[in-house]
Write an enzyme that holds these catalytic residues in place. Structure first.
Site, PDB file in Angstrom:
ATOM      1  N   LYS A   1     -41.188 -17.749 -43.571  1.00  0.00           N
ATOM      2  CA  LYS A   1     -40.882 -17.215 -44.875  1.00  0.00           C
ATOM      3  C   LYS A   1     -42.292 -16.966 -45.764  1.00  0.00           C
ATOM      4  CE  LYS A   1     -36.199 -18.718 -45.363  1.00  0.00           C
ATOM      5  NZ  LYS A   1     -35.083 -19.534 -46.469  1.00  0.00           N
TER       6      LYS A   1
ATOM      7  N   TYR B   1     -29.470 -10.767 -46.226  1.00  0.00           N
ATOM      8  CA  TYR B   1     -28.990 -11.934 -46.950  1.00  0.00           C
ATOM      9  C   TYR B   1     -27.624 -11.674 -47.683  1.00  0.00           C
ATOM     10  CZ  TYR B   1     -32.634 -15.360 -46.211  1.00  0.00           C
ATOM     11  OH  TYR B   1     -33.425 -16.470 -45.515  1.00  0.00           O
TER      12      TYR B   1
ATOM     13  N   ASN C   1     -38.331 -22.469 -48.827  1.00  0.00           N
ATOM     14  CA  ASN C   1     -38.259 -23.684 -47.682  1.00  0.00           C
ATOM     15  C   ASN C   1     -38.984 -23.328 -46.244  1.00  0.00           C
ATOM     16  OD1 ASN C   1     -36.267 -21.907 -47.045  1.00  0.00           O
ATOM     17  ND2 ASN C   1     -34.508 -23.455 -47.292  1.00  0.00           N
TER      18      ASN C   1
ATOM     19  N   HIS D   1     -36.411 -19.679 -41.847  1.00  0.00           N
ATOM     20  CA  HIS D   1     -34.973 -19.379 -41.871  1.00  0.00           C
ATOM     21  C   HIS D   1     -34.780 -19.282 -40.316  1.00  0.00           C
ATOM     22  CE1 HIS D   1     -31.354 -17.048 -41.390  1.00  0.00           C
ATOM     23  NE2 HIS D   1     -31.854 -16.617 -40.099  1.00  0.00           N
TER      24      HIS D   1
ATOM     25  N   GLU E   1     -28.743 -10.863 -36.143  1.00  0.00           N
ATOM     26  CA  GLU E   1     -30.406 -10.961 -36.708  1.00  0.00           C
ATOM     27  C   GLU E   1     -31.448 -10.390 -35.683  1.00  0.00           C
ATOM     28  OE1 GLU E   1     -28.807 -14.594 -39.469  1.00  0.00           O
ATOM     29  OE2 GLU E   1     -30.334 -14.970 -38.106  1.00  0.00           O
TER      30      GLU E   1
HETATM   31  P1  ADP Z   1     -30.348 -22.514 -44.305  1.00  0.00           P
HETATM   32  O1  ADP Z   1     -31.476 -21.406 -44.784  1.00  0.00           O
HETATM   33  O2  ADP Z   1     -30.710 -23.892 -44.047  1.00  0.00           O
HETATM   34  O3  ADP Z   1     -29.498 -21.909 -43.235  1.00  0.00           O
HETATM   35  P2  ADP Z   1     -28.453 -21.392 -46.255  1.00  0.00           P
HETATM   36  O4  ADP Z   1     -27.762 -20.385 -45.388  1.00  0.00           O
HETATM   37  O5  ADP Z   1     -27.312 -22.236 -47.044  1.00  0.00           O
HETATM   38  O6  ADP Z   1     -29.426 -22.457 -45.682  1.00  0.00           O
HETATM   39  O7  ADP Z   1     -28.994 -20.270 -47.571  1.00  0.00           O
HETATM   40  C1  ADP Z   1     -30.031 -19.600 -47.166  1.00  0.00           C
HETATM   41  C2  ADP Z   1     -31.457 -19.749 -48.014  1.00  0.00           C
HETATM   42  O8  ADP Z   1     -31.020 -19.595 -49.216  1.00  0.00           O
HETATM   43  C3  ADP Z   1     -32.019 -21.046 -47.743  1.00  0.00           C
HETATM   44  O9  ADP Z   1     -32.872 -21.090 -46.714  1.00  0.00           O
HETATM   45  C4  ADP Z   1     -32.816 -21.245 -49.209  1.00  0.00           C
HETATM   46  O10 ADP Z   1     -33.962 -20.232 -48.949  1.00  0.00           O
HETATM   47  C5  ADP Z   1     -31.972 -20.184 -50.076  1.00  0.00           C
HETATM   48  N1  ADP Z   1     -31.215 -21.119 -50.984  1.00  0.00           N
HETATM   49  C6  ADP Z   1     -30.195 -22.019 -50.299  1.00  0.00           C
HETATM   50  N2  ADP Z   1     -29.647 -22.601 -51.476  1.00  0.00           N
HETATM   51  C7  ADP Z   1     -30.350 -22.442 -52.495  1.00  0.00           C
HETATM   52  C8  ADP Z   1     -30.477 -22.982 -54.071  1.00  0.00           C
HETATM   53  N3  ADP Z   1     -29.467 -23.719 -54.280  1.00  0.00           N
HETATM   54  N4  ADP Z   1     -31.380 -22.390 -54.792  1.00  0.00           N
HETATM   55  C9  ADP Z   1     -32.272 -21.368 -54.290  1.00  0.00           C
HETATM   56  N5  ADP Z   1     -32.358 -21.071 -53.095  1.00  0.00           N
HETATM   57  C10 ADP Z   1     -31.386 -21.321 -52.275  1.00  0.00           C
END
Ligand code: ADP
Length: 140
Positions: free
Chosen positions: A11, A51, A114, A117, A128
């Site tokens: 990312k 997304y 973070n 993905h 994807e």
């Molecule tokens: P993952 O990427 O671990 O599968 P999710 O599918 O729940 O997690 O969420 C997709 C992405 O959305 C996350 O990787 C993160 O970048 C963002 N995200 C998730 N929860 C939050 C939050 N509470 N606040 C801001 N961004 C979030």
């Protein structure tokens, strides 16, 4: 467990800090092979489509703006149990909850920024991969 393919994104927070190589090394060290890789700049429409499953979540706008803020590196990772293995190497969504040694523990800045993905199931992995790559670009 059979050989699987999964989809990964390095990312914007990570590409911006020049962490592409360090993160790719984590995948390879876990036994995953990078069978396709390219650095791209997403458009807002592409980020919103990718997304789309999160479109009703309060962080959707922030997430899409973040994903277009810098280039990303999209990759296809191959290996035994690749989907689960990649999720394990990534660590929990929130770096505060991520286990030691995981990518998010080491590199992520926040729950939103973070660093990586990874697909969460075989169906999403296939979707994807097809969203970003043609069959010709996958070289196992
Ligand atoms: P993952 O990427 O671990 O599968 P999710 O599918 O729940 O997690 O969420 C997709 C992405 O959305 C996350 O990787 C993160 O970048 C963002 N995200 C998730 N929860 C939050 C939050 N509470 N606040 C801001 N961004 C979030």
């Amino acid at each position: 467990m059979a050989i699987q393919r999964t989809f990964s994104i390095i990312k914007p927070d990570a590409t911006k800090r020049n962490l592409t190589g360090k993160i790719a090394a984590k995948f390879e060290d876990a036994g995953l092979r990078i069978v396709a890789s390219k650095r791209i700049q997403l458009t807002l429409a592409q980020a919103q489509q990718f997304y789309g499953v999160h479109s009703e979540r309060p962080f959707f706008g922030e997430l899409c703006e973040f994903m277009i803020s810098e280039p990303i590196v999209v990759q296809v990772l191959e290996g035994e149990d690749a989907i689960a293995k990649n999720r394990e190497v990534m660590g929990a969504t929130n770096p505060a909850d991520a286990a030691d040694g995981t990518i998010r523990k080491e590199f992520a800045l926040s729950i939103g920024e973070n660093s990586v993905h990874g697909s969460d199931a075989p169906e999403t992995a296939a979707e994807e991969i097809a969203f970003f790559f043609s069959g010709l670009e996958l070289v196992g």
